[in-house]
Design an enzyme around this catalytic site. Structure first.
Site, mmCIF file in Angstrom:
data_model
loop_
_atom_site.group_PDB
_atom_site.id
_atom_site.type_symbol
_atom_site.label_atom_id
_atom_site.label_comp_id
_atom_site.label_asym_id
_atom_site.label_seq_id
_atom_site.Cartn_x
_atom_site.Cartn_y
_atom_site.Cartn_z
ATOM 1 N N PRO A 168 0.837 -1.211 0.000
ATOM 2 C CA PRO A 168 0.000 0.000 0.000
ATOM 3 C C PRO A 168 0.865 1.251 0.000
ATOM 4 O O PRO A 168 2.067 1.189 0.266
ATOM 5 C CB PRO A 168 -0.785 -0.110 1.306
ATOM 6 C CG PRO A 168 -0.027 -1.026 2.178
ATOM 7 C CD PRO A 168 0.887 -1.858 1.328
ATOM 8 N N GLY A 221 -1.211 4.114 -9.763
ATOM 9 C CA GLY A 221 -0.516 5.279 -9.227
ATOM 10 C C GLY A 221 -0.211 6.260 -10.334
ATOM 11 O O GLY A 221 -0.912 6.302 -11.354
ATOM 12 N N GLU A 243 -2.675 1.257 -13.977
ATOM 13 C CA GLU A 243 -3.829 2.173 -13.864
ATOM 14 C C GLU A 243 -3.242 3.500 -13.417
ATOM 15 O O GLU A 243 -2.853 3.648 -12.264
ATOM 16 C CB GLU A 243 -4.828 1.654 -12.834
ATOM 17 C CG GLU A 243 -5.306 0.220 -13.052
ATOM 18 C CD GLU A 243 -6.268 0.079 -14.209
ATOM 19 O OE1 GLU A 243 -6.753 1.112 -14.695
ATOM 20 O OE2 GLU A 243 -6.512 -1.053 -14.640
ATOM 21 N N CYS A 277 -8.784 9.451 -9.757
ATOM 22 C CA CYS A 277 -8.156 9.417 -11.089
ATOM 23 C C CYS A 277 -9.172 9.765 -12.170
ATOM 24 O O CYS A 277 -8.807 10.295 -13.211
ATOM 25 C CB CYS A 277 -7.541 8.053 -11.344
ATOM 26 S SG CYS A 277 -8.705 6.717 -11.083
ATOM 27 N N GLU A 380 -2.306 16.771 -14.751
ATOM 28 C CA GLU A 380 -3.195 16.224 -13.716
ATOM 29 C C GLU A 380 -3.042 17.054 -12.432
ATOM 30 O O GLU A 380 -1.944 17.189 -11.902
ATOM 31 C CB GLU A 380 -2.858 14.763 -13.429
ATOM 32 C CG GLU A 380 -3.834 14.142 -12.451
ATOM 33 C CD GLU A 380 -3.526 12.684 -12.127
ATOM 34 O OE1 GLU A 380 -2.375 12.356 -11.826
ATOM 35 O OE2 GLU A 380 -4.484 11.872 -12.155
HETATM 36 P P1 NAD Z 1 2.731 7.220 -6.883
HETATM 37 O O1 NAD Z 1 3.039 6.776 -8.260
HETATM 38 O O2 NAD Z 1 3.590 8.248 -6.267
HETATM 39 O O3 NAD Z 1 2.808 5.960 -5.872
HETATM 40 C C1 NAD Z 1 2.033 4.798 -6.075
HETATM 41 C C2 NAD Z 1 2.704 3.629 -5.372
HETATM 42 O O4 NAD Z 1 3.940 3.330 -6.025
HETATM 43 C C3 NAD Z 1 3.047 3.875 -3.904
HETATM 44 O O5 NAD Z 1 2.715 2.720 -3.165
HETATM 45 C C4 NAD Z 1 4.555 4.069 -3.935
HETATM 46 O O6 NAD Z 1 5.211 3.737 -2.735
HETATM 47 C C5 NAD Z 1 4.952 3.126 -5.052
HETATM 48 N N1 NAD Z 1 6.252 3.396 -5.684
HETATM 49 C C6 NAD Z 1 6.918 4.577 -5.765
HETATM 50 N N2 NAD Z 1 8.058 4.400 -6.485
HETATM 51 C C7 NAD Z 1 8.096 3.106 -6.867
HETATM 52 C C8 NAD Z 1 9.020 2.326 -7.648
HETATM 53 N N3 NAD Z 1 10.115 2.843 -8.177
HETATM 54 N N4 NAD Z 1 8.724 1.023 -7.858
HETATM 55 C C9 NAD Z 1 7.601 0.481 -7.361
HETATM 56 N N5 NAD Z 1 6.707 1.158 -6.604
HETATM 57 C C10 NAD Z 1 6.950 2.461 -6.370
HETATM 58 O O7 NAD Z 1 1.202 7.638 -6.886
HETATM 59 P P2 NAD Z 1 0.342 8.300 -5.712
HETATM 60 O O8 NAD Z 1 0.776 9.709 -5.533
HETATM 61 O O9 NAD Z 1 0.358 7.393 -4.521
HETATM 62 O O10 NAD Z 1 -1.138 8.262 -6.344
HETATM 63 C C11 NAD Z 1 -1.682 9.276 -7.144
HETATM 64 C C12 NAD Z 1 -1.729 8.847 -8.586
HETATM 65 O O11 NAD Z 1 -2.443 7.635 -8.716
HETATM 66 C C13 NAD Z 1 -2.460 9.840 -9.475
HETATM 67 O O12 NAD Z 1 -1.705 10.077 -10.637
HETATM 68 C C14 NAD Z 1 -3.757 9.131 -9.823
HETATM 69 O O13 NAD Z 1 -4.333 9.519 -11.043
HETATM 70 C C15 NAD Z 1 -3.311 7.710 -9.835
HETATM 71 N N6 NAD Z 1 -4.447 6.792 -9.689
HETATM 72 C C16 NAD Z 1 -4.888 6.114 -10.785
HETATM 73 C C17 NAD Z 1 -5.992 5.273 -10.681
HETATM 74 C C18 NAD Z 1 -6.514 4.525 -11.892
HETATM 75 O O14 NAD Z 1 -7.286 3.613 -11.708
HETATM 76 N N7 NAD Z 1 -6.137 4.896 -13.107
HETATM 77 C C19 NAD Z 1 -6.639 5.117 -9.445
HETATM 78 C C20 NAD Z 1 -6.165 5.823 -8.361
HETATM 79 C C21 NAD Z 1 -5.067 6.664 -8.489
#
Ligand code: NAD
Length: 519
Positions: A168, A221, A243, A277, A380
């Site tokens: 998470p 993410g 996603e 998102c 975004e």
């Molecule tokens: P983020 O990309 O910063 O982080 C997401 C996850 O990735 C976190 O658990 C983080 O610890 C992990 N992470 C970070 N670096 C990593 C690496 N190098 N390797 C593997 N894992 C790594 O995103 P966020 O700020 O937590 O979430 C916001 C984003 O999520 C927004 O852009 C939003 O649009 C997107 N989102 C998309 C959907 C969808 O269904 N399309 C749904 C919800 C959120």
């Protein structure tokens, strides 16, 4: 150790409520070695789980889901405190988990049962498609829907017979840990190896370590991180689904029901503090109705109640808009609003942190006078900001809506449904709603996912469970001849006969002659 600004570091993650600023707890960061060990345990458990009939898996999971609902109040409050969202929105996360259990519990068998296809040419073969679990699926998830995207996302993978390991967001680890704990207690009571579902915690390195171990990665993410995950998955040649981000447009035509459209714009932009998102991130409204629509939006926005109601189970006090979860996201929102203001946009309401509240509460904000030179219309924002841009006609609205590197969801508003559906089909988006917003995520029968830089792969529907499976095709000979015509030895006679058959079947010259014969 947690910082409120910037990327936190350390071996423990301290979780602080973005709404109340109280300390909620902490989780230990898992090292790559601990991630490896968790995946090994999951792989071991997955063998027993995969050998369990699908109907039993679905039943046991549904019983485990009961424990989530037995602890509804505790989970709603924790989710609201940890993420900052209103109680109502926390409850919808539980509803999604229930729906995933019900939907894939009922339909999973139909989606995954072996099914026969009739070949168009090789009629002498019996062909069946089978779906086998992939093994261990890793989930890396963000902070905006910390129960939906962890426990909820894992359900189809589990129904399909996989084990799952969830990483998470470092900003919201507690709700995933508690949800999984409840599921594991129930699974244990039913004699299921509990390691089919585990949580590992940490920052990017823990996520990266998970990508290094699992048989498939499901990432939700940002587009930037998704790209890094996809590159590592490509190196390992494991499947990944992504996603990612969105910049969803809303197109309001002159014949739209403006009241419904304005209500939808306000909810679609501000629910979950705009950290969705598929939230409404930009509106293109026909210039002839733009003033009336904007007035309605501003009036509705000013009525919204902002605050924290997570601990108000026993009272009637409710809020509409909660806190923003990630402090850094406020910096992005502020930068986008400042950029728009500097380039001439007008802030009709909001545009600042709520001075009356202690936490990360950014006021619901409506902007006018915007255009595509501004970051608010092209990047975004992922916060409670709604920019409204008048357009001359449908063609201009469509051109601007499609002028984006993202293509996740969209909506079209009109009294003419047929015209709305025609226009919707031309909008670049995974899902386009006509006279609705965000609802695509609730129609779990239909595939949901992004185009362009919004992602690869689909959740929900048949694809939403089949993506967690290896497809295996079984082809059985029907007639048992001693040899097939194509096998050795090759002969000139057979080759000539085959050439004649091929030109009969595929030659355009021949089909032209036949068409000419029959006029
Ligand atoms: P983020 O990309 O910063 O982080 C997401 C996850 O990735 C976190 O658990 C983080 O610890 C992990 N992470 C970070 N670096 C990593 C690496 N190098 N390797 C593997 N894992 C790594 O995103 P966020 O700020 O937590 O979430 C916001 C984003 O999520 C927004 O852009 C939003 O649009 C997107 N989102 C998309 C959907 C969808 O269904 N399309 C749904 C919800 C959120």
């Amino acid at each position: 150790m947690a910082e409120q600004k910037g990327i936190p570091t350390g071996s423990q993650i301290e979780v602080v409520s973005p709404a109340t600023r109280e300390r909620l707890g902490e989780v230990a960061v898992d090292s790559p070695a601990e991630v490896k060990a968790a995946v090994a345990r999951a792989r071991q458990a997955s063998r027993i789980w995969a050998a369990t009939p699908l109907s039993t898996r679905a039943k046991v999971l549904r019983l485990a889901g009961d424990s989530i609902f037995d602890h509804r109040e505790e989970l709603v409050e924790l989710l609201s405190r940890e993420n900052g969202k209103p109680r109502m929105e926390a409850l919808t996360e539980l509803a999604y988990v229930g729906d995933m259990l019900a939907f894939y519990g009922r339909r999973g068998k139909r989606f995954l049962d072996p099914h026969r296809i009739t070949p168009h040419m090789m009629l002498n073969k019996r062909v069946t498609i089978h779906y086998q679990p992939r093994g261990v699926i890793g989930f890396i998830t963000p902070w905006n829907f910390p129960l939906i995207l962890t426990v909820g996302e894992a359900i189809p993978a589990l129904v399909a017979g996989n084990a799952v390991v969830i990483k998470p967001s470092e900003w919201t680890p507690l709700i995933a840990r508690r949800g999984v704990e409840l599921l594991r207690e129930s699974l244990a009571a039913h004699g299921v190896p509990v390691d089919i579902i585990q949580v590992v915690n940490g920052y990017g390195e823990t996520g990266a370590a998970l990508v290094d171990e699992v048989d498939m990665i499901s990432f939700t993410g940002s587009t930037a991180t998704g790209r890094r995950v996809a590159m590592r998955a490509a190196e390992r040649l494991i499947p990944c689904s992504l996603e990612l981000g969105g910049k969803d447009p809303m197109i309001v035509l002159r014949d739209a029901d403006l009241e419904r459209a304005a209500n939808a714009a306000v909810w679609g932009a501000f629910t979950n503090s705009g950290q969705v998102c598929i939230s409404v991130e930009r509106v293109y409204v026909d210039a002839t109705v733009a003033d009336r629509f904007t007035d309605l939006v501003v009036a509705r926005t000013r009525e919204l109640r902002q605050g924290f109601d997570g601990d108000e189970a026993d009272s009637d006090r409710r809020v509409d808009v909660g806190a923003m979860t990630w402090p850094r996201q406020i910096e992005t929102v502020t930068a986008h609003v400042d950029d728009a203001r500097e380039k001439g946009a007008a802030i009709l309401t909001g545009g600042r942190l709520n001075p009356a509240l202690p936490g990360n509460f950014y006021e619901p904000t409506v902007l006018a006078g915007v255009d595509h030179s501004m970051r608010i219309m092209t990047e975004e924002t992922f916060g409670p900001v709604l920019p409204i841009m008048p357009v001359q006609d449908e063609a201009e609205a469509l051109r601007l809506a499609n002028d984006s590197r993202y293509a996740l969801n969209a909506s079209v508003w009109t009294a003419n449904r047929a015209n709305g559906e025609r226009l919707a089909a031309n909008v670049a988006a995974g899902i386009t709603c006509v006279n609705d917003v965000i609802v695509g995520f609730a129609v779990t029968d239909a595939p949901s996912g992004g185009l362009k830089e919004s992602g690869i792969g689909k959740r929900h529907g048949a694809e939403g469970i089949r993506r967690f499976c290896n497809q295996q095709v079984i082809i059985t000979d029907r007639f048992g001849l001693k040899r097939e015509l194509i096998w050795y030895p090759y002969s000139a006679g057979f080759e000539k006969g085959l050439a004649r058959v091929l030109s009969f079947l595929y030659s355009n010259r021949l089909s032209r002659k036949i068409r000419a014969l029959f006029g």
